[in-house]
Design an enzyme around this catalytic site. Structure first.
Site, PDB file in Angstrom:
ATOM      1  CG  ASP A   1      32.381  41.086 -20.457  1.00  0.00           C
ATOM      2  OD1 ASP A   1      31.893  41.603 -19.862  1.00  0.00           O
ATOM      3  OD2 ASP A   1      33.334  40.846 -20.824  1.00  0.00           O
TER       4      ASP A   1
ATOM      5  CD  GLU B   1      32.535  49.084 -19.691  1.00  0.00           C
ATOM      6  OE1 GLU B   1      33.580  49.353 -20.166  1.00  0.00           O
ATOM      7  OE2 GLU B   1      32.479  48.496 -18.506  1.00  0.00           O
TER       8      GLU B   1
END
Length: 581
Positions: A80, A253
């Site tokens: 991420d 997301e």
């Protein structure tokens, strides 16, 4: 000079003279002088820890020039990624889930050469992780710079506690205590600071009216008051489901909001973080919408490619964009490089590649059947002598008063369980009354695996006094998937064993008796990528094979699920697994 007694018997480490000795065997010489701590009870002393990456890809594909780099640029489970700049310095952060300290922060001045300079969340009050599973904890940190107050922000999700942010004027130093955001639900929040001084938070959350199918999520936005450190007004939905709600897209997301050439771009991930992962983009005239998807989405994916292609890069997505001072646009994102589409032991890694722009004004990284490249040129930048990528060796002799930045513990600092001061030049671990399969903080310090093919070695002084005491090297994926190469005892016999730990199920794969003398035991793990072998040596003798052809798939994400890769490190405990949990 330090540790004179150990010089003749180190295995695969760099000696004071700078001479590198092979990992294959331990050299013999004059009998080593014994340190005076070997009789300590409930304490294990580790002389060094050596890590050597040896992936075939890097050996077979040398970089063609000093302005080239390998992908992933941060190998191992640096998941991420998020990046930002103040125009001079670039900073990058990644997820750490239930490891402490949290959120490693890397610095660069050119986007090619990165160096870890600390952790954003390095104090217990910033990082409450009690009772959280390995893949819980801190999700998807996003780092931003606000030029209006010259402040850096890192916003993220603690999955059991909610969303919060920390801030600093000096990203090389300490960050603030958490400022919680109860009005921001869901996960993956990200700041956007507009040119007019207005600020916004975008995040993943439930759609207006609730979800209508599994994985149905939305991207929302809420205004933020920089002076008051709080949100303003209601949260508004920007994207329902994804690019096309009729297709029932799942798990939108990782949103990031940008203003580029007078337009607002919202970039998000879809499809979940496995092989269906992809990055999509929307454009609007206002940060509050209405956002329209690009007709050629996705802008980054590998999901439709032949899974049997050689050395595949999979699961690409969760990207962030950055513009360099020379005007070039680049993207960081996560992806995996599994072996045989099964062995994902390294987890989700950080990749870097240039961004192109379509004729109708949208950024993209891959199009059609393009592959994520493993070797990329960054013109005008020279690669440093010690890059973060490729094959490399690292060794910690535990000569300092603090652990190196690569080391982590689980769910807390573990500083009451280890010491670098009690015996300078050694990492001393207390045999804690915690087993590695419990949702607590064990006496374990680990580092990420960053190569499929690797060797790790250490030298241990340890005298177990009961059958419950053990110390050695732990390969840890999560509470349910571990291999433990440990020195322990059965009755009055000192022994070395290899255990496979699956939650409360513990299987002893191999065991050998050891001499009762208090000398050192050398431990080594070797990996071919698909299998491990475990070795030991007594004092200064040659390596002995304890067990081989141990299946690495047991530690793979494809087997264990979860969001991390595997860590390997040093462990001590006085608690038998049958009494844990």
């Amino acid at each position: 000079m330090r540790k004179i007694f150990s010089i003749v018997s180190l295995c695969g480490v760099v000696l004071l003279s700078g001479l590198s000795i092979s990992f294959i065997s331990c050299t013999s010489g004059a009998k080593a002088e014994m340190p005076n701590f070997v009789s300590d009870s409930l304490v294990a002393h580790f002389d060094y820890f050596a890590y050597k990456g040896d992936d075939d890809f890097y050996k077979e594909n040398p970089l063609p020039g000093d302005d080239y780099y390998y992908n992933p640029i941060l190998p191992g489970w640096y998941s991420d990624p998020s990046v930002c700049t103040n125009g001079t310095d670039y900073f990058l952060v990644t997820s750490t889930f239930s490891y402490f300290p949290g959120v490693p922060i890397f610095h660069s001045t050119d986007m090619l050469n990165w160096k870890q300079v600390g952790h954003v969340l390095d104090r217990p009050e910033q990082l409450p992780l009690d009772g959280q599973r390995t893949s819980e904890g801190i999700f998807a940190p996003a780092i931003s710079y606000n030029p209006h107050n010259q402040t850096w922000y890192m916003i993220t999700t603690n999955i059991r506690r909610g969303n919060f942010y920390v801030k600093t004027k000096d990203p090389f130093g300490s960050w603030s205590d958490p400022i919680w955001l109860p009005e921001v639900g869901g996960i993956d929040p990200s700041f956007f600071f507009d040119e007019d001084g207005q600020a916004y938070i975008v995040n993943n959350d439930v759609p207006d009216g609730g979800s209508t199918y599994e994985g149905h999520r939305a991207i929302r936005v809420i205004r933020f008051d920089v002076e008051a450190d709080k949100t303003i007004g209601p949260s508004m939905m920007l994207v329902n489901g994804g690019v096309n709600l009729a297709d029932k897209p799942i798990w939108i997301e990782g949103p990031h909001l940008y203003k580029i050439s007078g337009k607002y771009f919202l970039m998000c991930a879809e499809g979940g973080t496995s092989v269906n992962h992809r990055e999509v983009i929307f454009k609007a005239d206002s940060p509050m919408g209405e956002f329209q998807p690009w007709k050629k989405n996705p802008i980054l994916t590998q999901l439709h490619l032949d899974p049997q292609r050689p050395r595949p890069v999979t699961s690409a997505g969760h990207a962030d964009l950055i513009q360099k001072t020379n005007g070039q646009w680049w993207s960081v994102f996560l992806a995996c490089r599994p072996i045989d589409n099964e062995f994902e032991n390294l987890g989700r890694e950080t990749f870097l590649m240039p961004v192109r722009w379509s004729k109708d004004g949208f950024p993209y990284m891959t199009m059609d059947d393009e592959l994520v490249p493993r070797i990329i040129q960054m013109e005008g930048v020279k690669r440093a002598d010690s890059p973060t990528f490729g094959n490399f060796e690292q060794q910690d002799d535990f000569d300092t008063t603090k652990l190196g930045l690569e080391w982590m513990s689980l769910r807390g600092t573990a500083t009451d369980l280890y010491s670098l001061d009690d015996n300078p030049g050694f990492l001393t671990l207390t045999c804690a009354d915690v087993a590695s399969n419990e949702l607590k903080t064990p006496a374990f310090v680990g580092r990420r695996l960053q190569h499929h093919q690797f060797e790790c070695a250490t030298k241990l002084y340890f005298n177990p006094r009961s059958e419950s005491e053990m110390a050695g090297m732990l390969m840890y994926k999560d509470e349910q998937h571990q291999y433990l190469l440990t020195v322990g005892a059965e009755g009055n016999q000192k022994q070395i064993s290899l255990k496979k730990i699956k939650g409360n199920e513990v299987e002893t794969l191999a065991v050998k008796a050891l001499p009762d003398a208090g000398g050192p035991i050398h431990l080594k793990v070797k990996s071919t990528g698909t299998h491990f072998s475990f070795h030991y040596a007594v004092d200064s003798e040659d390596w002995n094979l304890l067990d081989e052809n141990i299946d690495a798939f047991f530690l793979s994400t494809a087997q264990s699920y979860g969001f991390t890769g595997t860590t390997i490190g040093l462990y001590a405990s006085s608690k038998s697994y049958e009494f844990s949990n």
